[in-house]
Design an enzyme around this catalytic site. Sequence first.
Site: not given
Length: 680
Positions: A150, A310
Amino acid sequence: MAKLVQSKIAYGGDYNPEQWPRDVWDEDVRMFELANIDIATVGVFSWVKHQPNEETYTFEWMDEVLNHLHNHGIRACLATGTAAHPAWMAKKYPDILRVDFAGRKHNFGQRHNSCPNSPTYRKFSVALAEKLAERYKDHPALAVWHISNEYGGACYCDNCAREFRVWVKNRYHTIDRLNEVWNTAFWGHTFTDWDEVVPPNLLSEHMSESQPTRTAFQGISLDYSRFMSDSILACYRLEYDAIRKHTPNIPITTNLMGTFKPLDYFEWAKYMDIVSWDNYPAYDTPPSQVAFRHDLMRGLKHGQSFMLMEQTPSQQNWQPYNSLKRPGVMRLQSYQAVAHGADTVMFFQLRRSRGACEKFHGAVIEHVGHEDTRVFQETAQLGHELKQLGDRLLEARTKASVGILFDWANWWAVEYSSGPSVDLKYVSEVTKYYEALYNEHISVDVIGKETDFSQYDIVIAPVLYMVTQQDAEKIRAYVKNGGKFITTFFSGIVDEHDLVHLGGYPGPLRDVLGIWSEEIDALPPNKHNQIVVQEADGRFQGTYDCFMLYDRIHSEGAEVLAVYGDDFYRGEPVITRNQFGQGFAYYVASSPDDRFLRDFLRVICEKSSIQSLIQASEKVEATLREKDGQAYLTVLNHSSEPQAVTLLAGRGTDALSGRVVEGSFVAEPYGVYIIQLKII
């Protein structure tokens, strides 16, 4: 580019065995097998575990993890662990620590805390990535590489200041050119030497910590956004290159975050073998917005499949209200990802952490530690279904005749623009158009400026504020050759440097649109105007509301389809259509209500022979993927109530239940139907 080799939709998620004693691992894989979990992301925050000091690397623990997974038929998405540098590194090399927007140098803590232009960070992160690649290049468990995690977070330190000067010098070559594109004659900002350039933050060009887009010089701030996206991408690319040398056939990715503003994901996708992203809607996020982000991720690599890296099996931990996903919703959202192009379904996390800020974030294995939980039973059911589904949808492509343009640099520029309204939000305006088509059950691709427009009957570019000459030429050619192009208020205003196109709005789009925009009115949220449609065309007629911004436009050859209903510009054009070559260009001069957009886009689609996939309420979603001559229509009921659905594409067989589906049927609450069609 290397591809993810798989025989079914991969199913699994983030696994952190280093947080648990060894005897827990056996119980973990037992439960993974019960749930048909076949892929695990490991090592995401493992830098200090791999490298406890500058001279020492310890990989034996990861050897054991990968061997354990492989012995139980589970493949690894192996992370480089470089998303959080070790405490010892921050202590010994403080240049690695970021300086924030307010000019404060941070201490060690949290994550994403490394300066992307720190020589220390780049040196050690690349070294670790290469050592991992050397060690595990031939490990049978290795399926895909996961670089960092991320990516995000801007820095304004001395490292970044120096590199920003190098970046602008490479871009503009001379100080005179820099002054020209940044319009530094304004406020006496003229630079006489490269060393005078500083990062635009709260200590320089920006005016408010609570409103970080308020900047005195939009051109400087816009370039710093470009520079920071490039800088962080450079870190990823250094690790990518280090890994690629040793594993040319293993795909490499990093997990993106949908509409994450700081990074230009279209540029990033060029260096990703497969796009992956993390999907975390709130309890009240409209399904259409989730669908838009899935389509955006698919569009980053021109319609290729992506990885859902995710999602949570149930609740999150950072929302104001971390609601449980109701029974059936996790399954529904997983299939929504698959319907829009995902070839994996993965969770954060597989086992719930005991402590720190994510201890209440959902997981496949809850704190109780056994399989007798609602969440585990639902994940096991989904794992069984994905196994039964096999490879039928792998690499299937979405078929769409409508493209909606999304552009990061335009997003930055719109919201740096210093007017005309604080309520103007680029993503909101783009998703309004997407949602109108979503509710009509019409497939859409979300595309970038480099996408080939000619494959679409309709291209929509809401709030195309920044238009280069190259952009304008591409749009002209598309319309001239028969395309239908739709754009809106606040378009064609500036070039790539945020300098206004002189000669009248919408700048280089003025001829193709056949209008001149004289001025732009801005009204507060409690004020609005009306769109009065003049074209008597079936369902597209009457009066609609419009909001926020109101271009006062004059036709320069365009046909006026609707006029304003109020204020001193009552009766002036608000919707126009201009024939240009063989195609048409439409201009929407205000922000319309949802009812107008559905009627307006429905009529344009009908004229282009673009049909809805199904007949159903807006609570039902439909997508179409194609592979090897077969079409798979996915129907998703996002409601807790049954919904009537009528197929418009013949009959087929539901791949999940084996039942024949034709004509009309009732979709169960949170129901999922993947219908292999016999007639399209």
